[in-house]
Structures are given as structure tokens and as C-alpha cells.
Design an enzyme around this catalytic site. Structure first.
Site, PDB file in Angstrom:
ATOM      1  N   GLU A 218     -28.334 -16.491 -47.247  1.00  0.00           N
ATOM      2  CA  GLU A 218     -29.628 -16.223 -46.615  1.00  0.00           C
ATOM      3  C   GLU A 218     -29.518 -16.363 -45.096  1.00  0.00           C
ATOM      4  OE1 GLU A 218     -32.056 -15.149 -48.427  1.00  0.00           O
ATOM      5  OE2 GLU A 218     -31.090 -15.599 -50.350  1.00  0.00           O
TER       6      GLU A 218
ATOM      7  N   HIS B 146     -24.549 -37.659 -42.330  1.00  0.00           N
ATOM      8  CA  HIS B 146     -25.733 -38.255 -42.950  1.00  0.00           C
ATOM      9  C   HIS B 146     -25.377 -39.361 -43.926  1.00  0.00           C
ATOM     10  CE1 HIS B 146     -28.155 -34.361 -41.889  1.00  0.00           C
ATOM     11  NE2 HIS B 146     -27.962 -35.153 -40.857  1.00  0.00           N
TER      12      HIS B 146
ATOM     13  N   ASN C 258     -23.448 -33.336 -45.945  1.00  0.00           N
ATOM     14  CA  ASN C 258     -23.585 -33.702 -47.356  1.00  0.00           C
ATOM     15  C   ASN C 258     -23.167 -35.155 -47.589  1.00  0.00           C
ATOM     16  OD1 ASN C 258     -24.308 -31.083 -47.627  1.00  0.00           O
ATOM     17  ND2 ASN C 258     -22.379 -30.376 -48.512  1.00  0.00           N
ATOM     18  N   VAL C 259     -23.819 -35.741 -48.576  1.00  0.00           N
ATOM     19  CA  VAL C 259     -23.563 -37.158 -48.871  1.00  0.00           C
ATOM     20  C   VAL C 259     -22.840 -37.309 -50.208  1.00  0.00           C
ATOM     21  CG1 VAL C 259     -25.561 -37.920 -47.509  1.00  0.00           C
ATOM     22  CG2 VAL C 259     -25.868 -37.428 -49.950  1.00  0.00           C
ATOM     23  N   ASP C 260     -22.369 -36.170 -50.770  1.00  0.00           N
ATOM     24  CA  ASP C 260     -21.865 -36.188 -52.144  1.00  0.00           C
ATOM     25  C   ASP C 260     -20.381 -36.503 -52.282  1.00  0.00           C
ATOM     26  OD1 ASP C 260     -20.588 -33.721 -51.438  1.00  0.00           O
ATOM     27  OD2 ASP C 260     -22.360 -32.583 -52.080  1.00  0.00           O
TER      28      ASP C 260
ATOM     29  N   GLY D 235     -23.355 -22.930 -45.460  1.00  0.00           N
ATOM     30  CA  GLY D 235     -24.358 -23.474 -46.387  1.00  0.00           C
ATOM     31  C   GLY D 235     -25.322 -24.477 -45.803  1.00  0.00           C
TER      32      GLY D 235
ATOM     33  N   ALA E 214     -20.251 -19.982 -50.730  1.00  0.00           N
ATOM     34  CA  ALA E 214     -19.121 -20.820 -50.310  1.00  0.00           C
ATOM     35  C   ALA E 214     -17.938 -20.715 -51.278  1.00  0.00           C
ATOM     36  CB  ALA E 214     -19.581 -22.272 -50.199  1.00  0.00           C
TER      37      ALA E 214
ATOM     38  N   ASN F 218     -23.476 -17.893 -45.492  1.00  0.00           N
ATOM     39  CA  ASN F 218     -24.735 -18.317 -46.104  1.00  0.00           C
ATOM     40  C   ASN F 218     -25.370 -17.073 -46.716  1.00  0.00           C
ATOM     41  OD1 ASN F 218     -27.456 -19.186 -46.569  1.00  0.00           O
ATOM     42  ND2 ASN F 218     -27.199 -20.770 -45.014  1.00  0.00           N
TER      43      ASN F 218
ATOM     44  N   CYS G 253     -28.102 -53.164 -48.525  1.00  0.00           N
ATOM     45  CA  CYS G 253     -29.479 -53.659 -48.603  1.00  0.00           C
ATOM     46  C   CYS G 253     -30.284 -53.142 -47.421  1.00  0.00           C
ATOM     47  CB  CYS G 253     -29.532 -55.175 -48.739  1.00  0.00           C
ATOM     48  SG  CYS G 253     -29.326 -56.079 -47.213  1.00  0.00           S
TER      49      CYS G 253
HETATM   50  C1  BJW Z   1     -25.541 -21.451 -49.766  1.00  0.00           C
HETATM   51  C2  BJW Z   1     -25.288 -21.405 -51.098  1.00  0.00           C
HETATM   52  C3  BJW Z   1     -23.978 -21.126 -51.439  1.00  0.00           C
HETATM   53  C4  BJW Z   1     -27.431 -21.906 -50.907  1.00  0.00           C
HETATM   54  N1  BJW Z   1     -23.103 -20.926 -50.524  1.00  0.00           N
HETATM   55  N2  BJW Z   1     -24.723 -21.263 -48.795  1.00  0.00           N
HETATM   56  C5  BJW Z   1     -34.910 -32.259 -32.518  1.00  0.00           C
HETATM   57  C6  BJW Z   1     -35.856 -31.280 -32.732  1.00  0.00           C
HETATM   58  C7  BJW Z   1     -36.745 -31.387 -33.788  1.00  0.00           C
HETATM   59  C8  BJW Z   1     -36.722 -32.481 -34.635  1.00  0.00           C
HETATM   60  C9  BJW Z   1     -35.783 -33.452 -34.421  1.00  0.00           C
HETATM   61  C10 BJW Z   1     -34.902 -33.342 -33.367  1.00  0.00           C
HETATM   62  N3  BJW Z   1     -34.093 -34.438 -33.405  1.00  0.00           N
HETATM   63  C11 BJW Z   1     -34.443 -35.210 -34.445  1.00  0.00           C
HETATM   64  C12 BJW Z   1     -35.482 -34.641 -35.079  1.00  0.00           C
HETATM   65  C13 BJW Z   1     -36.160 -35.196 -36.281  1.00  0.00           C
HETATM   66  C14 BJW Z   1     -35.425 -34.929 -37.570  1.00  0.00           C
HETATM   67  C15 BJW Z   1     -35.352 -33.415 -37.816  1.00  0.00           C
HETATM   68  O1  BJW Z   1     -34.384 -32.759 -37.572  1.00  0.00           O
HETATM   69  N4  BJW Z   1     -36.422 -32.863 -38.356  1.00  0.00           N
HETATM   70  C16 BJW Z   1     -36.440 -31.409 -38.651  1.00  0.00           C
HETATM   71  C17 BJW Z   1     -36.858 -31.205 -40.100  1.00  0.00           C
HETATM   72  C18 BJW Z   1     -37.294 -30.734 -37.674  1.00  0.00           C
HETATM   73  N5  BJW Z   1     -34.076 -35.507 -37.552  1.00  0.00           N
HETATM   74  C19 BJW Z   1     -33.876 -36.798 -37.787  1.00  0.00           C
HETATM   75  O2  BJW Z   1     -34.802 -37.560 -38.034  1.00  0.00           O
HETATM   76  C20 BJW Z   1     -32.448 -37.307 -37.726  1.00  0.00           C
HETATM   77  N6  BJW Z   1     -32.377 -38.493 -36.968  1.00  0.00           N
HETATM   78  C21 BJW Z   1     -32.388 -38.489 -35.631  1.00  0.00           C
HETATM   79  O3  BJW Z   1     -32.347 -37.469 -34.992  1.00  0.00           O
HETATM   80  O4  BJW Z   1     -32.418 -39.747 -35.045  1.00  0.00           O
HETATM   81  C22 BJW Z   1     -32.824 -39.848 -33.682  1.00  0.00           C
HETATM   82  C23 BJW Z   1     -34.308 -39.610 -33.671  1.00  0.00           C
HETATM   83  C24 BJW Z   1     -35.111 -40.338 -34.499  1.00  0.00           C
HETATM   84  C25 BJW Z   1     -36.486 -40.106 -34.472  1.00  0.00           C
HETATM   85  C26 BJW Z   1     -37.024 -39.163 -33.617  1.00  0.00           C
HETATM   86  C27 BJW Z   1     -36.186 -38.424 -32.789  1.00  0.00           C
HETATM   87  C28 BJW Z   1     -34.806 -38.670 -32.806  1.00  0.00           C
HETATM   88  C29 BJW Z   1     -31.977 -37.698 -39.120  1.00  0.00           C
HETATM   89  C30 BJW Z   1     -31.835 -36.534 -40.029  1.00  0.00           C
HETATM   90  C31 BJW Z   1     -31.387 -37.042 -41.409  1.00  0.00           C
HETATM   91  C32 BJW Z   1     -31.445 -35.960 -42.464  1.00  0.00           C
HETATM   92  N7  BJW Z   1     -31.288 -36.572 -43.748  1.00  0.00           N
HETATM   93  C33 BJW Z   1     -31.235 -35.729 -44.923  1.00  0.00           C
HETATM   94  C34 BJW Z   1     -31.230 -36.642 -46.170  1.00  0.00           C
HETATM   95  C35 BJW Z   1     -29.851 -37.291 -46.347  1.00  0.00           C
HETATM   96  C36 BJW Z   1     -29.781 -38.077 -47.625  1.00  0.00           C
HETATM   97  C37 BJW Z   1     -29.923 -37.197 -48.832  1.00  0.00           C
HETATM   98  O5  BJW Z   1     -29.042 -36.379 -49.128  1.00  0.00           O
HETATM   99  O6  BJW Z   1     -30.945 -37.331 -49.503  1.00  0.00           O
HETATM  100  O7  BJW Z   1     -30.063 -34.901 -44.899  1.00  0.00           O
HETATM  101  S1  BJW Z   1     -32.565 -34.539 -45.012  1.00  0.00           S
HETATM  102  C38 BJW Z   1     -31.590 -33.219 -45.710  1.00  0.00           C
HETATM  103  O8  BJW Z   1     -31.493 -32.146 -44.738  1.00  0.00           O
HETATM  104  C39 BJW Z   1     -30.174 -33.799 -45.850  1.00  0.00           C
HETATM  105  C40 BJW Z   1     -29.333 -32.626 -45.426  1.00  0.00           C
HETATM  106  O9  BJW Z   1     -28.056 -33.090 -45.031  1.00  0.00           O
HETATM  107  C41 BJW Z   1     -30.132 -32.042 -44.299  1.00  0.00           C
HETATM  108  C42 BJW Z   1     -29.787 -30.633 -43.962  1.00  0.00           C
HETATM  109  O10 BJW Z   1     -30.062 -29.776 -45.017  1.00  0.00           O
HETATM  110  P1  BJW Z   1     -29.032 -28.600 -45.349  1.00  0.00           P
HETATM  111  O11 BJW Z   1     -27.712 -29.184 -45.642  1.00  0.00           O
HETATM  112  O12 BJW Z   1     -29.087 -27.594 -44.291  1.00  0.00           O
HETATM  113  O13 BJW Z   1     -29.595 -28.064 -46.739  1.00  0.00           O
HETATM  114  P2  BJW Z   1     -30.753 -26.986 -47.047  1.00  0.00           P
HETATM  115  O14 BJW Z   1     -31.150 -27.144 -48.450  1.00  0.00           O
HETATM  116  O15 BJW Z   1     -31.813 -27.059 -46.032  1.00  0.00           O
HETATM  117  O16 BJW Z   1     -30.070 -25.573 -46.854  1.00  0.00           O
HETATM  118  C43 BJW Z   1     -29.096 -25.109 -47.767  1.00  0.00           C
HETATM  119  C44 BJW Z   1     -28.589 -23.768 -47.253  1.00  0.00           C
HETATM  120  O17 BJW Z   1     -27.511 -23.378 -48.093  1.00  0.00           O
HETATM  121  C45 BJW Z   1     -29.616 -22.648 -47.294  1.00  0.00           C
HETATM  122  O18 BJW Z   1     -29.622 -21.984 -46.035  1.00  0.00           O
HETATM  123  C46 BJW Z   1     -29.114 -21.717 -48.393  1.00  0.00           C
HETATM  124  O19 BJW Z   1     -29.392 -20.350 -48.144  1.00  0.00           O
HETATM  125  C47 BJW Z   1     -27.634 -21.991 -48.382  1.00  0.00           C
HETATM  126  N8  BJW Z   1     -26.952 -21.797 -49.654  1.00  0.00           N
HETATM  127  N9  BJW Z   1     -26.487 -21.678 -51.802  1.00  0.00           N
HETATM  128  C48 BJW Z   1     -23.469 -20.995 -49.211  1.00  0.00           C
HETATM  129  N10 BJW Z   1     -23.661 -21.062 -52.772  1.00  0.00           N
END
Ligand code: BJW
Length: 263
Positions: free
Chosen positions: A230, A126, A109-111, A202, A246, A228, A134
Site C-alpha cells: 500500500e 520500540h 517490531n517487538v517480535d 512494511g 516482504a 509495501n 516492572c
Molecule cells: C506489508 C505487508 C507485507 C502489510 N509486506 N508490507 C512527531 C510528530 C507527530 C507525533 C509525534 C512526533 N514525535 C513523537 C510523536 C508522538 C508519537 C507519534 O508518532 N504519534 C503518531 C501516531 C502521530 N510517538 C511517540 O510517542 C514515540 N515516543 C516519542 O517520540 O518520545 C518522545 C516524545 C514523547 C511525547 C511527546 C513528544 C515526543 C513512541 C512511539 C512508540 C510506538 N509504539 C508502538 C507500540 C510498540 C509495542 C507494541 O508492539 O505493541 O509501536 S505503536 C505501533 O506503531 C508499534 C509499531 O512499531 C509502530 C509503527 O507501526 P508500523 O510498524 O508502521 O505498522 P502499521 O500497522 O502501521 O503498518 C504496517 C504497514 O505494513 C502498512 O503500511 C501495510 O500496508 C504494510 N504491509 N502487509 C510488506 N506482507
């Protein structure tokens, strides 16, 4: 999906797994902050990305193609995250840190809510939405200069120019295709390689490299507890899936550990 959760049974099981642990790592995702009022990314009904395509918002290419759309979205989220407060689950994790000789909190999280709840030095994989820089040269950008820009809803806002080099300001977060901060990744890696228990809260466990952290722990035979509501790709491999929220589960768990007299 409707399901009944036996929070007490899950809590007892989680507390048992943690009771003998010295080194604990926690990995959190957007669901951690959902009950503070920060929408998650991938939930079909309420997720930010049900309304906005992530590929149009969270990549460097999107920022080049649509700078005002991307900047406006982040400016709206910057203000949202400043307006909300940590919930009981954030405070419970800060309290739990004191119960173990080695405790590392890793967040996607970035918050900034973990730090605001008192967690010391969380690993922010992240980046952070609390600061801007910039786009071209990484010069820090004064967030005070964001005041007065944009409206109360996400909408287009032209990014202001860096006073030093004129390139557009952007949030200091990690977008898809960008490399994670090396120090954060190393700390997270070291934590899962050395922990006795991993608690995952989460996250949808689909974004890498964060999603690889539980995989490392599992390969080491370390019990993984998942909180989680889900199921995720991790669920089938977890020692315990606690399908709670959470803000409910973590304070219960901290209370149980306290009752068990865990340090
Ligand atoms: C609850 C709840 C409650 C609801 N209580 N739970 C290997 C394999 C495949 C792909 C890749 C790989 N390595 C790299 C990649 C590419 C890519 C990637 O992973 N793509 C996938 C989509 C396949 N990764 C990258 O590009 C990363 N960089 C990298 O690896 O660099 C080297 C590289 C570069 C290029 C090529 C290869 C390698 C960077 C990833 C950066 C992600 N950035 C973001 C945005 C950040 C800024 C912003 O906030 O806007 O980060 S994307 C977004 O997803 C954000 C989050 O941190 C991140 C994860 O999401 P999260 O936290 O899991 O949220 P949700 O919404 O998905 O899930 C919420 C969950 O909570 C749900 O399950 C609910 O059920 C649950 N929930 N209420 C508890 N009350």
C-alpha cells in the site's frame, strides 16, 4: 485495492540501486511480520487496532487505567510471537547483511523475528516483547512466571506483581508518549546519516521518531526503496516504490544481488 505488480521490474530497479552501495540501512515495520502471522497495527480489515483502540492499549495511561486489559493483550501477543516463525523475507535480510561492508537493520517490531532469522544485532527501536519488567522501577520480570496466566484469546489478565517491589509487570516495549531507548535511537540516526541506500519495508511511516529516519535519508539525497503493498506518506518521495510483500520481494532482491555478484 487490486493492482498488478511487476515484481521483476521492481526487483531489477532495486538491485541496480543497491549494487554500488557500500552502506545500507533497512527500516522495517509490522508489515514485515504480517506473513509470519503477526497482525499489523493499522490495516483496516485485519489490523489489531481495528478490533482494539490503540489509545486503550499502547500508552502508559492506558496501563494505569486498564492494567488487566493492556496486560492481557500483550500476554496474548507475547504467546503469538513465540508461536510463529520468521519467513523467507526475514532470512533474506539476514543474508543481504553479508553483501555490504556496512549494513544496519532497524526495526520497529517487538517480535524478535529478525534475530531468530539470523540478523545480528538489529536495532530494536520500540523495545522487545520477549522481555518484561516492572512498571515502577524497571526490575526485570521472569517471563517463566507468565506461564499459566490468561487464555488463548486476548482477554483481561491482571498483571503479576514484581517480586522485588510489588509494582505491576509490563512488556519491555515503547508505548506512545514514552521515550525510545537512547542507544537504539542513536544507532538508527547514525545509520541513516551514513547510508548510501535506505530500504524501508512494511511500515505505514506515521509513527515518529521512526518515520523521521527516511526523511533524514531523503534530505541527504539518498535513494529510498519502499517495499509495501500500500501507499504511505513516504511513497511519493521514494526512488522506488515496490508494491509487493516482504516475503516475496526480499528473497527476490537477495537473489538478484547474488546474481549480480554484489560482494
Ligand atoms: C506489508 C505487508 C507485507 C502489510 N509486506 N508490507 C512527531 C510528530 C507527530 C507525533 C509525534 C512526533 N514525535 C513523537 C510523536 C508522538 C508519537 C507519534 O508518532 N504519534 C503518531 C501516531 C502521530 N510517538 C511517540 O510517542 C514515540 N515516543 C516519542 O517520540 O518520545 C518522545 C516524545 C514523547 C511525547 C511527546 C513528544 C515526543 C513512541 C512511539 C512508540 C510506538 N509504539 C508502538 C507500540 C510498540 C509495542 C507494541 O508492539 O505493541 O509501536 S505503536 C505501533 O506503531 C508499534 C509499531 O512499531 C509502530 C509503527 O507501526 P508500523 O510498524 O508502521 O505498522 P502499521 O500497522 O502501521 O503498518 C504496517 C504497514 O505494513 C502498512 O503500511 C501495510 O500496508 C504494510 N504491509 N502487509 C510488506 N506482507
Amino acid at each position: 485495492m487490486s493492482k498488478s505488480v511487476d515484481n521483476h521490474e521492481c526487483c531489477e530497479h532495486a538491485a541496480t540501486l543497491l549494487a554500488d552501495a557500500d552502506r545500507v540501512t533497512v527500516l522495517t515495520g509490522a508489515g514485515m511480520s504480517q506473513e509470519s502471522g503477526v497482525p499489523t497495527f493499522r490495516e483496516a480489515q485485519t489490523g489489531l487496532w481495528a478490533r482494539y483502540d490503540p489509545s486503550d492499549l499502547a500508552t502508559p495511561e492506558a496501563f494505569v487505567r486498564h492494567p488487566a486489559r493492556v496486560f492481557g493483550w500483550y500476554l496474548w501477543r507475547f504467546r503469538l510471537t513465540r508461536a510463529v516463525e520468521p519467513h523467507a523475507g526475514h532470512y533474506a535480510l539476514a543474508s543481504m547483511a553479508e553483501r555490504f561492508s556496512d549494513f544496519t537493520l532497524v526495526t520497529q517490531n517487538v517480535d524478535g523475528l529478525h534475530r531468530r532469522a539470523g540478523s545480528r544485532d538489529p536495532v530494536e527501536l520500540h523495545g522487545s516483547l520477549e522481555s518484561f519488567r516492572c512498571a515502577d522501577r524497571g526490575h526485570p520480570f521472569d517471563v517463566g512466571a507468565l506461564e499459566g496466566l490468561g487464555g488463548s484469546e486476548p482477554g483481561d489478565v491482571t498483571p503479576p506483581a514484581c517480586p522485588q517491589c510489588g509494582s505491576p509487570a509490563r512488556p519491555a516495549v515503547v508505548w506512545f508518549g514514552e521515550v525510545l531507548p537512547a542507544e537504539a535511537l542513536e544507532r538508527a540516526w547514525a545509520a541513516v546519516q551514513g547510508c548510501d541506500v535506505l530500504l524501508v519495508v512494511g511500515t505505514s511511516s506515521v509513527v515518529y521518531p521512526a518515520a523521521a529516519l527516511p526523511e533524514i535519508a531523503l534530505r541527504r539525497g539518498v535513494p529510498v526503496i519502499e517495499i509495501n503493498p500500500e501507499r504511505t506518506p513516504l511513497t511519493a518521495h521514494a526512488a522506488l516504490w515496490w508494491p509487493g510483500s516482504a516475503a516475496t520481494a526480499l528473497p527476490m532482491l537477495d537473489g538478484s544481488l547474488s546474481a549480480l555478484g554484489s560482494r
